[in-house]
Scaffold this motif. Structure first.
Motif, PDB file in Angstrom:
ATOM      1  N   CYS A   8       7.843  15.624  -7.057  1.00  8.20           N
ATOM      2  CA  CYS A   8       9.149  15.645  -7.721  1.00  8.20           C
ATOM      3  C   CYS A   8       9.582  14.233  -8.129  1.00  8.20           C
ATOM      4  O   CYS A   8      10.097  14.023  -9.240  1.00  8.20           O
ATOM      5  CB  CYS A   8      10.191  16.266  -6.798  1.00  8.20           C
ATOM      6  N   ARG A   9       9.364  13.260  -7.269  1.00  6.42           N
ATOM      7  CA  ARG A   9       9.756  11.899  -7.623  1.00  6.42           C
ATOM      8  C   ARG A   9       8.884  11.353  -8.750  1.00  6.42           C
ATOM      9  O   ARG A   9       9.362  10.600  -9.611  1.00  6.42           O
ATOM     10  CB  ARG A   9       9.684  10.992  -6.384  1.00  6.42           C
ATOM     11  N   ASP A  10       7.587  11.723  -8.757  1.00  8.01           N
ATOM     12  CA  ASP A  10       6.725  11.314  -9.868  1.00  8.01           C
ATOM     13  C   ASP A  10       7.257  11.862 -11.190  1.00  8.01           C
ATOM     14  O   ASP A  10       7.088  11.241 -12.244  1.00  8.01           O
ATOM     15  CB  ASP A  10       5.296  11.807  -9.646  1.00  8.01           C
ATOM     16  N   LEU A  11       7.878  13.038 -11.115  1.00  6.39           N
ATOM     17  CA  LEU A  11       8.446  13.669 -12.314  1.00  6.39           C
ATOM     18  C   LEU A  11       9.895  13.256 -12.540  1.00  6.39           C
ATOM     19  O   LEU A  11      10.549  13.784 -13.432  1.00  6.39           O
ATOM     20  CB  LEU A  11       8.359  15.198 -12.171  1.00  6.39           C
ATOM     21  N   ASP A  12      10.387  12.335 -11.718  1.00  7.97           N
ATOM     22  CA  ASP A  12      11.758  11.834 -11.815  1.00  7.97           C
ATOM     23  C   ASP A  12      12.783  12.941 -11.627  1.00  7.97           C
ATOM     24  O   ASP A  12      13.843  12.960 -12.271  1.00  7.97           O
ATOM     25  CB  ASP A  12      11.988  11.121 -13.151  1.00  7.97           C
ATOM     26  N   ILE A  13      12.476  13.859 -10.724  1.00  6.11           N
ATOM     27  CA  ILE A  13      13.409  14.931 -10.384  1.00  6.11           C
ATOM     28  C   ILE A  13      14.062  14.583  -9.046  1.00  6.11           C
ATOM     29  O   ILE A  13      13.362  14.317  -8.068  1.00  6.11           O
ATOM     30  CB  ILE A  13      12.677  16.290 -10.275  1.00  6.11           C
ATOM     31  N   ARG A  42      11.118   5.672  -2.118  1.00  2.00           N
ATOM     32  CA  ARG A  42      10.767   6.254  -3.413  1.00  2.00           C
ATOM     33  C   ARG A  42      11.847   7.193  -3.943  1.00  2.00           C
ATOM     34  O   ARG A  42      11.613   7.899  -4.920  1.00  2.00           O
ATOM     35  CB  ARG A  42       9.433   7.000  -3.303  1.00  2.00           C
ATOM     36  N   GLY A  43      13.001   7.201  -3.297  1.00  2.00           N
ATOM     37  CA  GLY A  43      14.126   7.944  -3.844  1.00  2.00           C
ATOM     38  C   GLY A  43      14.364   9.317  -3.263  1.00  2.00           C
ATOM     39  O   GLY A  43      15.232  10.056  -3.759  1.00  2.00           O
TER      40      GLY A  43
END
Length: 420
Positions: free
Chosen positions: A164-169, A200-201
């Motif tokens: 999800c973080r890789d996809l900026d979600i 990483r958010g």
């Protein structure tokens, strides 16, 4: 000498099932070979589902290579519903009966469902175990939800959070325990991965549980935590563990329960009274077997490497003809995960360790090898972006070396033995 089998049935069209079938043919078995699978798909690879498939790098079709000379009858989309040991017959959901001379049970596991059925059935509530799960969740992520909520402090939850973080979600990860991944990695490395996730958010909430879900028109709209906080979300993934697929064995007389199907060191399934079930073997996630690297303590592991190794051992023993010619399943459990730009690899089983040491690299560098001890000997080793060091520690675990096993390595820091 036991008569050579003419008919072999494999229940579980999985990595373990396919590996066993290939091994049987490679070992010269030329008889009837049937693979039964409850999914409509040919055997496929599961590890990419929570990583590359959700990112959109792969399609959900991760079908495993199948040799053209396998000559197997695939009975897909069919559940095995009953086993008759006396008649040596497997019954299927469509009423068909499959007689066997040898049977391999490789039915694996399924995702543990959300415990409240009325909430589990809401649109937007997912589990992730199979190919169809990945396709549904992938479609949800491609629709760019405003926030994804993940429930569960294991590897699947963290891998999906990483995706999800890789996809900026935006993603909130709810973990019931005080430390994530503690059962697999121990609190020190589990805590480290939690720190990385936050950097990483990821909105990581420890010791946090859901009180209830809220819905609008049959679709998830929000969750309410036990502390009263309300979080709006239309996408929730329940990564709360797995269940072993043994229900179809009820009444068969085998020792099978929530912990798995018990088998001996040679992958032979055991009856409820402890005797060997003649001609019946087990492999993969469903099997519960004596681990030779832990004084034969019974263990069931959901590892890709074990599924293959155990299937190969079971196949060899199915054709051995005599118990004296069988070989012991001697796989050292191993596991790997990729998340937040890190590659984590583990050999042995860290659960129950009473000692821990970083032997290469350092925790603050996020590049290290750590070893785990129990009762004075080395039982497991984990690497973060340092897998080239693991073979030495794998050998130390097999040799039951004292803890810590290797001193004075060139890049080894001064050892500080710690609670695991």
């Amino acid at each position: 000498m036991t008569r050579s089998p003419e008919r072999i049935v494999v229940v579980g069209a999985s990595l373990a099932g396919l590996t066993a079938a290939q091994s049987l043919r490679e070992r010269g078995f030329s008889g009837s070979l049937t693979l039964v699978g409850d999914e409509p798909h040919l055997p496929y690879d599961r590890p990419p589902l929570s990583k590359q498939v959700l990112r959109g790098l792969y399609s959900a079709d991760t079908t495993l290579p199948c040799p053209p000379d396998l000559r197997a009858d695939f009975r897909l989309g069919q559940k095995a519903t009953r086993l008759d040991l006396g008649e040596r017959v497997v019954e299927l959901g469509d009423g068909d009966r499959l007689p066997y001379d040898r049977l391999l049970i490789a039915t694996g596991t399924r995702a543990r469902p959300w415990p409240k059925p009325e909430e589990a059935g809401l649109a937007g509530v997912f589990t992730l175990r199979g190919r169809d799960d990945a396709e549904r969740l992938g479609a949800c992520l491609r629709a760019r939800p405003r926030r994804v909520v993940l429930v569960g402090g294991g590897f699947i939850g963290f891998e999906v959070a990483s995706t999800c973080r890789d996809l900026d979600i935006p993603v909130t990860l709810l973990v019931r325990d005080a430390v994530p991944l503690a059962a697999a990695l121990g609190p020190r490395l589990g805590g480290l991965i939690g720190e990385v996730a936050r950097e990483r958010g990821v909105d990581l909430r420890l010791e946090s549980e859901i009180e209830r879900m809220e819905a609008e028109g049959g679709r998830l709209a929000a969750i309410v935590l036990k502390d009263g906080e309300r979080i709006e979300t239309a996408c929730l993934v329940a990564a709360i563990g797995t269940l072993r697929n043994v229900e179809w064995l009820d009444g068969a007389g085998l020792e099978a329960d929530a912990d798995g199907l018990r088998c001996d060191a040679f992958c032979r399934a055991l009856r409820a009274d402890g005797r060997v079930a003649e001609g019946v073997f087990a492999a993969g996630d469903v099997a519960r077997w004596p681990n030779p690297h832990d004084d034969d303590a019974l263990v069931a592991v959901e590892h890709w490497g074990n599924a293959r190794a155990q299937a190969e051992t079971a196949a060899a023993n199915m054709l051995a003809g005599d118990a004296s010619a069988m070989r012991r399943h001697d796989h050292l459990p191993d596991f790997w995960s990729q998340q937040f730009g890190l590659t984590i690899k583990l050999v042995g089983l860290a659960e129950g360790a009473d000692a821990f040491a970083v032997v290469h690299g350092a925790l603050d560098e996020r590049r290290l090898v750590a070893v785990y001890g129990r009762d004075g000997r080395t039982v497991a080793a984990a690497a973060i972006d340092s897998a080239r060091w693991l073979p030495a520690y794998k050998a130390a675990i097999r040799e039951r070396a004292p803890f810590p096993p290797i001193a004075d390595a060139l890049d080894q820091p001064r050892l500080r033995l710690q609670e695991p």
